[in-house]
Design an enzyme around this catalytic site. Structure first.
Site, PDB file in Angstrom:
ATOM      1  N   ARG A   1     -10.420  29.288  53.171  1.00 37.43           N
ATOM      2  CA  ARG A   1     -11.249  29.087  54.695  1.00 37.43           C
ATOM      3  C   ARG A   1     -10.292  29.297  56.252  1.00 37.43           C
ATOM      4  O   ARG A   1     -11.104  27.763  56.319  1.00 37.43           O
ATOM      5  CB  ARG A   1     -12.798  29.298  54.062  1.00 37.43           C
ATOM      6  CG  ARG A   1     -13.662  29.427  53.136  1.00 37.43           C
ATOM      7  CD  ARG A   1     -14.925  29.381  53.088  1.00 37.43           C
ATOM      8  NE  ARG A   1     -15.661  30.498  52.780  1.00 37.43           N
ATOM      9  CZ  ARG A   1     -16.208  29.704  50.998  1.00 37.43           C
ATOM     10  NH1 ARG A   1     -15.897  29.025  50.511  1.00 37.43           N
ATOM     11  NH2 ARG A   1     -17.467  31.064  50.276  1.00 37.43           N
TER      12      ARG A   1
ATOM     13  N   CYS B   1     -14.271  35.487  44.481  1.00 35.85           N
ATOM     14  CA  CYS B   1     -14.570  34.325  45.008  1.00 35.85           C
ATOM     15  C   CYS B   1     -16.164  33.976  45.634  1.00 35.85           C
ATOM     16  O   CYS B   1     -15.523  32.679  45.944  1.00 35.85           O
ATOM     17  CB  CYS B   1     -13.130  34.139  46.350  1.00 35.85           C
ATOM     18  SG  CYS B   1     -13.726  35.031  47.404  1.00 35.85           S
TER      19      CYS B   1
ATOM     20  N   ASN C   1     -20.703  36.936  48.083  1.00 34.52           N
ATOM     21  CA  ASN C   1     -21.733  36.253  49.115  1.00 34.52           C
ATOM     22  C   ASN C   1     -22.085  37.123  50.188  1.00 34.52           C
ATOM     23  O   ASN C   1     -22.940  37.856  50.621  1.00 34.52           O
ATOM     24  CB  ASN C   1     -21.438  34.628  49.823  1.00 34.52           C
ATOM     25  CG  ASN C   1     -20.815  34.085  48.515  1.00 34.52           C
ATOM     26  OD1 ASN C   1     -21.346  33.821  47.538  1.00 34.52           O
ATOM     27  ND2 ASN C   1     -20.233  33.207  49.013  1.00 34.52           N
ATOM     28  N   ASP C   2     -21.107  37.835  50.664  1.00 32.66           N
ATOM     29  CA  ASP C   2     -21.213  39.232  51.130  1.00 32.66           C
ATOM     30  C   ASP C   2     -22.438  40.453  51.173  1.00 32.66           C
ATOM     31  O   ASP C   2     -22.671  40.777  51.478  1.00 32.66           O
ATOM     32  CB  ASP C   2     -20.454  39.617  52.765  1.00 32.66           C
ATOM     33  CG  ASP C   2     -19.806  38.449  53.445  1.00 32.66           C
ATOM     34  OD1 ASP C   2     -21.247  37.910  54.537  1.00 32.66           O
ATOM     35  OD2 ASP C   2     -19.093  37.790  53.922  1.00 32.66           O
TER      36      ASP C   2
ATOM     37  N   GLU D   1     -16.042  42.996  50.297  1.00 34.88           N
ATOM     38  CA  GLU D   1     -17.401  42.108  50.279  1.00 34.88           C
ATOM     39  C   GLU D   1     -17.964  43.210  51.744  1.00 34.88           C
ATOM     40  O   GLU D   1     -19.188  42.660  51.783  1.00 34.88           O
ATOM     41  CB  GLU D   1     -16.883  40.689  50.919  1.00 34.88           C
ATOM     42  CG  GLU D   1     -16.480  40.746  51.895  1.00 34.88           C
ATOM     43  CD  GLU D   1     -15.995  39.345  52.780  1.00 34.88           C
ATOM     44  OE1 GLU D   1     -16.130  38.953  52.451  1.00 34.88           O
ATOM     45  OE2 GLU D   1     -15.025  39.384  53.540  1.00 34.88           O
TER      46      GLU D   1
ATOM     47  N   HIS E   1     -23.578  27.347  54.526  1.00 36.79           N
ATOM     48  CA  HIS E   1     -21.788  26.872  55.234  1.00 36.79           C
ATOM     49  C   HIS E   1     -22.261  25.553  54.413  1.00 36.79           C
ATOM     50  O   HIS E   1     -20.725  25.093  54.343  1.00 36.79           O
ATOM     51  CB  HIS E   1     -21.282  27.529  55.819  1.00 36.79           C
ATOM     52  CG  HIS E   1     -20.852  28.862  56.089  1.00 36.79           C
ATOM     53  ND1 HIS E   1     -19.276  29.094  55.650  1.00 36.79           N
ATOM     54  CD2 HIS E   1     -20.809  30.022  56.423  1.00 36.79           C
ATOM     55  CE1 HIS E   1     -19.297  29.827  55.748  1.00 36.79           C
ATOM     56  NE2 HIS E   1     -19.756  31.083  55.756  1.00 36.79           N
TER      57      HIS E   1
HETATM   58  C1  PEP Z   1     -17.947  36.066  50.037  1.00 36.43           C
HETATM   59  O1  PEP Z   1     -18.222  36.648  50.959  1.00 36.43           O
HETATM   60  O2  PEP Z   1     -18.231  35.631  49.016  1.00 36.43           O
HETATM   61  C2  PEP Z   1     -17.103  35.097  50.614  1.00 36.43           C
HETATM   62  C3  PEP Z   1     -16.487  34.431  49.392  1.00 36.43           C
HETATM   63  O3  PEP Z   1     -16.555  34.280  51.598  1.00 36.43           O
HETATM   64  P1  PEP Z   1     -17.201  33.837  52.961  1.00 36.43           P
HETATM   65  O4  PEP Z   1     -18.316  33.358  52.192  1.00 36.43           O
HETATM   66  O5  PEP Z   1     -16.080  33.025  53.757  1.00 36.43           O
HETATM   67  O6  PEP Z   1     -17.932  34.597  53.517  1.00 36.43           O
HETATM   68 MG    MG Z   2     -17.245  36.578  53.352  1.00 33.77          MG
END
Ligand code: PEP
Ligand code: MG
Length: 593
Positions: A304, A510, A462-463, A439, A197
């Protein structure tokens, strides 16, 4: 000639740009202060500062003690007496003063050294009474440091004249937003990865950052000169004058490239054959809204909202939600403002909900699971979002959906709120689109089923990567396994896009890969409708997009899907990009070699 003290540490550049500034050490655990060197002339003032803090600490303890005694709690008052004695302790006071004088450092830093020394002495003594005193000394020193924060710092002007680079082991989202981000010029951390983050916040605020440096906190004390190169992933501590000159030049060059790229910001995000791919912004804080027009974003693809809940004791009210979302909706017009319901849990722990002790938080009670477990908190947020829909084009995005049941329960809550608002005659958009984040691997696999019941998909790579490849997104030890080009990921994304389009809904991405120009031709070939990323990356992605036709993207995709490993895919795509954009991609290839 003085010997060079220059040290270079290699890390991972996660937000581009160059900073030449001073180290500001941020200690984890909330207490933040800068360790600074002070000029000779300021010694008396610094000692006075220390004495003011001593006085204030004594007053505070006397006050608490009085309150406790009034309630008859004599045993507890005894502990405070020990603290009072420590605040009078000659050794503690003299040692701190000497350090300020001899080492020319600020009082906070001196106290930190005193604490370390006393702790070391006590460590060797195996007696319970002494061990307990160790805790008392720590508390007393922390109180002093806290009270020093209230004291004007005489050296501030000197520091402010230079840029500040925050150096920390790692930064939790709560710590990051505690900082006055307007004054931070760079981040350097021991831990972290591309999708941690700190990296996400740094990129979205256009603050250069290098993470995964391993030993940056151990190599700095605070106050040193530092060069941070977020593009190369390098930090130089106490650079020589020659290095500073070299980086001043680099900085100018970087600024030039950035200015050139910014020319793409106002242009349409279209391929040579007229295919439009909406490029939107991911935001964490409303302060980022001005970046939208600056970098040419078509609204917000991911807000977010969890950052609204962090770093406070109470919960945001419905009105607060409404005001923030309304602002985002208005500023995004004529485009979408996509508000994701809170993705708390995991590494973003809300103190309002108490500690959630989980063995495996990434797979625990987070995101939509927590929303549904705390219906009142969820409803407050949903009402705020829906009310804001009267002021712009608002969409709701649900995080971490893993099954159809979860989606249906959530939609029922949304329908109930719609009825409530109608009864209350509050204006809102009755057709506001509802989308899900794809995700969790199960959601990707059942994309056909989910697509029939939602208005849009946003793939959270990302997840999705972390769960599909079982590689923790913030664990440096397994970062080599976190492979966005892995054939499994490409196949999953292709499946989601196909299923979404078959059911006539829009599909976007995203996750952080949306900002990687190496992926742009692949996404073009897949026919994605939207890419949402940190605003800063939009001009570069737009530049790449405008140099391709969709047909070329399809060809590249066909080739890419033939390969069996992430390495092959990445190698192929890099070569392709070097061929087309020799100036921009050549450096990455050289660095690889
Ligand atoms: C993701 O998981 O790709 C995402 C955009 O959400 P975050 O990074 O907030 O988990
Ligand atoms: Mg995520």
């Amino acid at each position: 000639m003085e010997r060079s003290r220059e040290r270079r540490i290699k890390g991972l550049g996660v937000s581009p740009g160059i900073v030449i500034g001073r180290v500001f050490r941020l200690e984890s655990g909330g207490l933040s202060y800068s360790a600074r060197r002070i000029p000779h002339t300021l010694i008396p003032l610094e000692i006075q500062r220390f004495h003011n803090a001593l006085k204030r600490s004594r007053e505070e303890i006397a006050e608490v003690k009085e309150r406790i005694l009034a309630r008859g709690l004599h045993q507890q008052a005894y502990i405070l007496e020990v603290h009072q004695q420590l605040l009078e302790d000659r050794m503690l006071i003299e040692e701190t003063e000497n350090l300020i004088k001899e080492k020319l450092i600020n009082a906070e830093w001196a106290l930190e050294i005193v604490l370390k020394k006393i702790t070391e002495v006590f460590e060797g003594i195996n007696e319970e009474y002494i061990r307990e005193r160790k805790g008392d000394i720590k508390q007393v020193i922390q109180r002093l440091i806290k009270n020093l924060a209230g004291e004007a710092s005489y050296e501030l002007e000197e520091v402010e004249a230079e840029e500040v680079v925050v150096v920390a082991h790692d930064l939790s989202p709560a710590e990051t937003i505690q900082l006055n981000l307007k004054e931070v010029a760079g981040f350097a951390t021991d831990a972290g990865g591309w999708t941690s983050h700190t990296a996400i916040v740094a990129r979205s605020l256009a603050i250069p950052a290098v993470v995964a440096l391993g030993e940056i906190t151990a190599s700095t004390q605070g106050g040193e000169r530092i060069i941070l190169d977020g593009t190369e992933g390098l930090v130089v501590i106490e650079p020589t004058e020659a290095t500073v000159r070299e980086y001043e030049l680099k900085k100018q060059r970087y600024k030039y490239v950035e200015r050139e790229l910014l020319k793409y910001a106002p242009l349409p995000a279209e391929t040579l054959d007229g295919y439009h791919l909406a490029l939107r912004a991911n935001i964490e804080l409303p302060e980022e809204l001005p970046l939208l027009s600056q970098y040419g974003a078509e609204g917000v693809g991911l807000y977010r909202t969890e950052y609204l809940y962090l770093n406070r004791r109470d919960l945001p009210t419905e009105e607060e939600h409404l005001q923030v979302y309304r602002k985002i909706a208005e500023e995004s017009l004529p485009h979408w403002a996509t508000i994701r319901t809170f993705d708390l849990g995991g590494d973003k722990l809300p103190i309002q909900l108490g500690a959630i002790d989980e063995l495996n938080p990434a797979m625990g009670l987070r995101a939509i699971r927590l929303c549904l477990k705390e219906p009142e908190i969820f409803r407050t947020q949903l009402r705020g979002i829906m009310k804001a829909s009267a002021y712009g084009k608002v969409r709701i995005l649900l995080p971490m959906i893993s099954s159809l049941e979860e989606l249906r329960v959530t939609k029922r809550v949304i329908d109930e709120i719609k009825e409530e608002l109608e009864r209350e005659r509050v204006p809102f958009d009755p057709d506001l689109p509802i989308g899900v984040m794809i995700e969790v691997p199960s959601a990707a696999v059942i994309a056909d089923l989910l697509a029939s019941e939602v208005d849009f998909f946003s793939i959270g790579t990302n997840d999705l990567i972390q769960y599909s490849l079982a590689a923790d997104r913030s664990n440096e030890g397994v970062s080599y396994l976190f492979q966005p080009f892995h054939p499994a990921i490409l196949r999953l994304i292709r499946h989601v896009v196909e299923m979404g389009h078959k059911r006539g809904i829009e599909v976007g991405i995203c996750g952080e890969v949306a900002a990687d120009p190496l992926f742009t031709p692949i996404f073009l070939g897949l026919g994605l409708d939207e890419l949402s990323m940190n605003a800063l990356s939009i001009p570069r992605v737009k530049k790449v997009l405008r140099r391709f036709s969709q047909e070329e993207g399809r060809e590249i995709l066909r080739e890419v899907l033939q390969f069996s490993t992430a390495r092959e895919v990445e190698g192929f795509i890099r070569n392709e990009m070097v061929r087309r954009f020799p100036d921009e991609f050549i450096r990455c290839v050289e660095a690889e070699a």
